[in-house]
Scaffold this motif. Structure first.
Motif, PDB file in Angstrom:
ATOM      1  N   ALA A 219       0.841  -1.205   0.000  1.00  0.00           N
ATOM      2  CA  ALA A 219       0.000   0.000   0.000  1.00  0.00           C
ATOM      3  C   ALA A 219       0.874   1.253   0.000  1.00  0.00           C
ATOM      4  O   ALA A 219       0.603   2.209  -0.707  1.00  0.00           O
ATOM      5  CB  ALA A 219      -0.911   0.012   1.225  1.00  0.00           C
ATOM      6  N   PHE A 220       1.950   1.230   0.834  1.00  0.00           N
ATOM      7  CA  PHE A 220       2.779   2.422   1.018  1.00  0.00           C
ATOM      8  C   PHE A 220       4.095   2.391   0.231  1.00  0.00           C
ATOM      9  O   PHE A 220       4.863   3.312   0.296  1.00  0.00           O
ATOM     10  CB  PHE A 220       3.117   2.602   2.499  1.00  0.00           C
ATOM     11  CG  PHE A 220       1.963   3.109   3.326  1.00  0.00           C
ATOM     12  CD1 PHE A 220       1.636   4.450   3.307  1.00  0.00           C
ATOM     13  CD2 PHE A 220       1.211   2.262   4.122  1.00  0.00           C
ATOM     14  CE1 PHE A 220       0.586   4.944   4.071  1.00  0.00           C
ATOM     15  CE2 PHE A 220       0.154   2.735   4.883  1.00  0.00           C
ATOM     16  CZ  PHE A 220      -0.168   4.078   4.850  1.00  0.00           C
ATOM     17  N   ARG A 221       4.350   1.290  -0.447  1.00  0.00           N
ATOM     18  CA  ARG A 221       5.587   1.094  -1.210  1.00  0.00           C
ATOM     19  C   ARG A 221       6.807   0.866  -0.312  1.00  0.00           C
ATOM     20  O   ARG A 221       7.476  -0.137  -0.428  1.00  0.00           O
ATOM     21  CB  ARG A 221       5.855   2.285  -2.140  1.00  0.00           C
ATOM     22  CG  ARG A 221       7.029   2.034  -3.067  1.00  0.00           C
ATOM     23  CD  ARG A 221       7.248   3.213  -4.018  1.00  0.00           C
ATOM     24  NE  ARG A 221       8.301   2.974  -4.947  1.00  0.00           N
ATOM     25  CZ  ARG A 221       8.159   3.026  -6.276  1.00  0.00           C
ATOM     26  NH1 ARG A 221       6.987   3.305  -6.799  1.00  0.00           N
ATOM     27  NH2 ARG A 221       9.172   2.803  -7.065  1.00  0.00           N
ATOM     28  N   PHE A 253       8.168  -2.972  -5.483  1.00  0.00           N
ATOM     29  CA  PHE A 253       8.856  -2.667  -6.741  1.00  0.00           C
ATOM     30  C   PHE A 253      10.375  -2.733  -6.578  1.00  0.00           C
ATOM     31  O   PHE A 253      11.099  -1.984  -7.212  1.00  0.00           O
ATOM     32  CB  PHE A 253       8.430  -1.299  -7.295  1.00  0.00           C
ATOM     33  CG  PHE A 253       6.936  -1.154  -7.440  1.00  0.00           C
ATOM     34  CD1 PHE A 253       6.257  -1.867  -8.424  1.00  0.00           C
ATOM     35  CD2 PHE A 253       6.203  -0.347  -6.584  1.00  0.00           C
ATOM     36  CE1 PHE A 253       4.878  -1.758  -8.557  1.00  0.00           C
ATOM     37  CE2 PHE A 253       4.825  -0.232  -6.700  1.00  0.00           C
ATOM     38  CZ  PHE A 253       4.152  -0.940  -7.689  1.00  0.00           C
TER      39      PHE A 253
ATOM     40  N   VAL B   5       8.874   8.812  -7.963  1.00  0.00           N
ATOM     41  CA  VAL B   5       7.682   8.458  -7.188  1.00  0.00           C
ATOM     42  C   VAL B   5       6.716   9.644  -7.182  1.00  0.00           C
ATOM     43  O   VAL B   5       7.107  10.790  -7.427  1.00  0.00           O
ATOM     44  CB  VAL B   5       8.045   8.069  -5.733  1.00  0.00           C
ATOM     45  CG1 VAL B   5       8.863   6.780  -5.705  1.00  0.00           C
ATOM     46  CG2 VAL B   5       8.762   9.193  -5.022  1.00  0.00           C
ATOM     47  N   GLY B  25       3.063   1.701  -9.652  1.00  0.00           N
ATOM     48  CA  GLY B  25       2.035   1.895  -8.646  1.00  0.00           C
ATOM     49  C   GLY B  25       0.860   0.986  -8.877  1.00  0.00           C
ATOM     50  O   GLY B  25       0.932   0.045  -9.694  1.00  0.00           O
ATOM     51  N   ASP B  43       0.960   5.264  -5.771  1.00  0.00           N
ATOM     52  CA  ASP B  43       2.124   4.412  -5.492  1.00  0.00           C
ATOM     53  C   ASP B  43       2.482   4.366  -4.007  1.00  0.00           C
ATOM     54  O   ASP B  43       3.532   3.858  -3.632  1.00  0.00           O
ATOM     55  CB  ASP B  43       3.334   4.841  -6.336  1.00  0.00           C
ATOM     56  CG  ASP B  43       3.953   6.149  -5.857  1.00  0.00           C
ATOM     57  OD1 ASP B  43       3.409   6.779  -4.940  1.00  0.00           O
ATOM     58  OD2 ASP B  43       5.002   6.535  -6.419  1.00  0.00           O
ATOM     59  N   GLY B  44       1.604   4.896  -3.168  1.00  0.00           N
ATOM     60  CA  GLY B  44       1.809   4.776  -1.727  1.00  0.00           C
ATOM     61  C   GLY B  44       2.740   5.809  -1.130  1.00  0.00           C
ATOM     62  O   GLY B  44       2.794   5.975   0.088  1.00  0.00           O
ATOM     63  N   THR B  45       3.481   6.527  -1.969  1.00  0.00           N
ATOM     64  CA  THR B  45       4.398   7.521  -1.415  1.00  0.00           C
ATOM     65  C   THR B  45       3.695   8.829  -1.084  1.00  0.00           C
ATOM     66  O   THR B  45       4.247   9.663  -0.384  1.00  0.00           O
ATOM     67  CB  THR B  45       5.542   7.844  -2.403  1.00  0.00           C
ATOM     68  OG1 THR B  45       4.987   8.458  -3.573  1.00  0.00           O
ATOM     69  CG2 THR B  45       6.299   6.585  -2.800  1.00  0.00           C
ATOM     70  N   LEU B 132      -4.631   4.973   4.373  1.00  0.00           N
ATOM     71  CA  LEU B 132      -3.382   5.526   3.859  1.00  0.00           C
ATOM     72  C   LEU B 132      -3.034   6.781   4.685  1.00  0.00           C
ATOM     73  O   LEU B 132      -1.878   7.018   5.033  1.00  0.00           O
ATOM     74  CB  LEU B 132      -3.561   5.892   2.380  1.00  0.00           C
ATOM     75  CG  LEU B 132      -2.375   5.807   1.422  1.00  0.00           C
ATOM     76  CD1 LEU B 132      -1.673   4.471   1.474  1.00  0.00           C
ATOM     77  CD2 LEU B 132      -2.831   6.080  -0.012  1.00  0.00           C
ATOM     78  N   ARG B 136      -0.028   6.852   7.724  1.00  0.00           N
ATOM     79  CA  ARG B 136       1.085   7.764   7.490  1.00  0.00           C
ATOM     80  C   ARG B 136       1.212   8.747   8.662  1.00  0.00           C
ATOM     81  O   ARG B 136       2.314   9.010   9.143  1.00  0.00           O
ATOM     82  CB  ARG B 136       0.980   8.521   6.174  1.00  0.00           C
ATOM     83  CG  ARG B 136       2.332   9.171   5.854  1.00  0.00           C
ATOM     84  CD  ARG B 136       2.385   9.988   4.568  1.00  0.00           C
ATOM     85  NE  ARG B 136       1.588   9.496   3.501  1.00  0.00           N
ATOM     86  CZ  ARG B 136       1.990   8.583   2.603  1.00  0.00           C
ATOM     87  NH1 ARG B 136       3.204   8.093   2.669  1.00  0.00           N
ATOM     88  NH2 ARG B 136       1.178   8.190   1.654  1.00  0.00           N
TER      89      ARG B 136
END
Lengths: 463, 463
Positions: A219-221, A253, B5, B25, B43-45, B132, B136
């Motif tokens: 989800a967060f890479r 990735f 990213v 992603g 892509d989670g970033t 998400l 975070r």
């Protein structure tokens, strides 16, 4: 008059010159003659102590001169530079208030104590130079790791400590229960009725946060864990504890070389951080614990880590002419003697060994093209052996399924882990770093019991 | 062509304008017409997604147009500013490689899901906007706390998780054992023979690291813990979990007001850090979870926290005219309804209540001059109630001894804790912060199960 701490005095001597200051701390030594005396005072903020000079102008001169070691005092006095002396400055006391005296049976009298003995007074040993240094370095290294990953945008995930699944080998897990062991509820078969337990099922202490971390990496890479893990392993060695902290980054990735780069960068970052932020402590370790420490760490920071495959490593070990306790054959798990030979004798620096036989590695590691090895790596470091173990994870659902079947694991326990492969699988990789081993590597301390505040090992859960 | 990213694209739009980029992603949505289409890629970033525009120039146009939600892809294309559109820029795809497709039964289809449902797919919920954002913010708040204390020179101490002593109420502790519950060894009295257990004694999961942290505070002056703690408490509420993280700073030479100042500064620091580093996430919470959140947090950061004594609080509550479920009398433990009334109705900001009756507080808290109250404080915050509980510790050996006797605790278990009072006692104080409650406070999330990656509550230890 300014309340301050010893670290600030050492770091900003110029601004304190001839100023009045107020310090609080603990007495390390007292020396006195008839009309004056010296106290070595440490307040825990800095590795070094400050010299306090006092004389019979103090109204409580006699009490001060008789203070016991570890007494806590408050000192008001003048900061005076002493360029001609061993210490760069001292405090000329004008007033000393005794906050809490100590008693003559205080165990840490001024003499050398063995680490074995100090373990029996784990509540007092942080007051010694060695452990003041060890635990400050531990704290700084811990922060360095957080900073390293946070700067790169990694998300810190608190994976569960109590777990309902038995990731890797239930035999070595601690059971967690709220049942009364003297009055266990039983089911019809006479077994413990786990449905009556707190979580309505059997639960254990985690051995790794990796599988949970993978769900977050997808989800967060970029994610990492930093928390306690447990092994109920009956191994009474200097390198094993039942409770220890692990750092487990997991990166989506990413293939195996990507996380090897990450691991190398991380180790170097932590070394650099500690050398910069604890120079006094590191100099102490270099002088009294491990003579070559600073040279070794500095060298590591400058050199590239070695990289070779397991198959190459086996060749080197076979040709080495060394007589190892455990004979070397392709397929064996490398022992500490092999690991140390590779990084100490062959490379003289940390080295990544990659592509281990799949039969000696975990089910979740990605099978290589050769179908014999997996995309796994161990980082071996001088003096320690394995510091980091990592792998590319098997993202291919069908390969993972057949691997789980092959090993005979309980598929149902892993439904959620398998679903990650079904819904948007990606290549991903990660590693686990044993935090205590890192601290041993950074400090030169040779027993894991001496880098953990209150260590838990076989037969020992004091304090 | 540059691998990058999404966070970097949003933060540095200027440098990417008209550049070629490579992104990886997961697909959030796909819309397509006959000759072109749009993918929302995350892509989670970063909290926000990027719009990918593709057309039938792609050789795999048909497959791309039919991608399932959560499929993972690699996109090569051109970054184009779109000032006239809702989104500030988009990527014109030149190539899209499908890394891992998903299946149509993917549970997170484009519709609103209840938090209750999302708890049943805890391995997938971090892929939703809400989680998400939650996780975070949890990560950032965790780092903010480390940074706050490290900047002040505090030493992070990893206090033990497995403990041999039962600090506060054994009834609520989880037992840890390596014994086989179906084959327990018994002693002569028919009880479990704990000497056969891994640690040769009964052990439990810690409920607090405080007592261990005190030993380190008396060496390092300023220390803090940040780790998991446990309660086997059968309370099925939105604010209780069996496993949660606590932060416990402990400061030598500090009295109660000193650590209240510290707590206030810390809470404000964390709020400021999260507002600065997660503006998109915080705006999302303010829009979709808790409308007044940003206003409330900003206000808190500007105002001084309220401070009043327990005795004053009781007076206010009695005079309030409110009909509380639990009647108010001097001597009662404040309930959440009382706490929330004080901080929400009376103060409209966080408030410290101090000097509680000694009979409702722990044995280690310092008895005040009146001999009726102790130097303890709770920080109450709007929406949550108690966020922090702290106290000055009883440093006077004889007072502590008589308190332990009075309560009928087992003196022998505390020999090392008592020795701290014998060897250089100092005034010292500390507090405990429930990390999950802080996250609830910061995000407006109202159930503790939704701020823990894989929550452990009564009857629930899935994943």
């Amino acid at each position: 008059m300014k309340k301050t701490v010893i670290k600030d005095l050492f770091r900003n001597q110029d601004t304190y010159t001839d100023q009045k200051v107020i310090l609080s701390g603990w007495v390390r030594t007292v020396r006195d003659s008839k009309t004056f005396g010296f106290i070595e005072l440490n307040d825990g903020t800095f590795f070094k102590s400050v010299q306090i000079v006092f004389d019979d102008q103090l109204e409580n001169f006699k009490e001060v001169a008789k203070l016991s070691l570890s007494a806590s005092i408050r000192v008001e006095g003048q900061f005076v530079l002493t360029p001609q002396m061993k210490q760069p400055f001292e405090i000329k006391a004008e007033k000393i208030i005794i906050e809490g005296n100590s008693t003559p049976d205080y165990p840490l009298q001024k003499k050398k104590h063995s680490f074995e003995y100090l373990r029996t007074i784990a509540h007092l040993r942080p007051r010694t130079n060695t452990f003041l240094a060890v635990f400050r370095v531990r704290s700084l290294a811990s922060f360095a790791i957080h900073q390293f990953f946070q700067d790169k945008g990694f998300v810190n995930v608190h994976t569960p400590i109590i777990t309902g699944s038995d990731t890797e080998g239930a035999g070595e897990m601690f059971r967690v229960t709220s049942l009364d062991l003297d009055n266990l509820p039983k089911n019809d078969e006479g077994k413990v009725d786990v449905s009556k337990d707190f979580f309505n099922k059997e639960t254990n202490l985690t051995v790794s946060g990796q599988l949970s971390a993978e769900t977050f990496a997808l989800a967060f890479r970029n994610v990492y864990t930093f928390g306690p893990t447990f092994r109920a392993e009956n191994s009474n060695t200097a390198r094993h504890a039942a409770e220890f902290w692990m750092i487990e980054p997991e990166v989506a990735f990413a293939e195996l070389p990507d996380i090897m780069d990450l691991a190398e960068e991380m180790v170097k970052y932590v070394i650099g951080f500690v050398l910069e932020n604890a120079p006094e402590e590191m100099a102490f370790f270099n002088s009294f614990i491990d003579k070559g420490l600073l040279e070794r760490l500095t060298l590591v920071n400058e050199a590239d880590f070695g990289r070779l495959t397991y198959t190459e490593a086996i060749e080197i070990l076979k040709k080495s002419g060394e007589s190892f306790e455990y004979p070397v054959e392709w397929g064996i798990d490398l022992q500490t003697e092999h690991e140390r030979y590779l990084c100490e004798k062959v490379y003289n620096r940390p080295v990544f060994v990659t592509d281990y036989p799949k039969d000696i590695k975990a089910f979740y590691m990605r099978t290589n093209e050769d179908n014999k090895t997996v995309a796994a790596t161990d980082l071996l470091v001088p003096g320690i052996g394995e510091l980091i173990g990592g792998s590319q994870r098997e993202e291919r659902e069908e390969v993972l399924l057949s691997r789980i079947e092959e090993i005979g694991m309980n598929m149902e326990d892993y439904w959620w882990y398998l679903e990650l492969r079904k819904y948007g699988e990606t290549k991903h990789s990660g590693y686990g770093l044993g935090f205590e081993r890192l601290i041993m590597y950074l400090t030169g301390m040779s027993n894991i019991r001496d880098v953990i505040p209150f260590p838990r090992t076989t037969g020992n859960a004091e304090y």
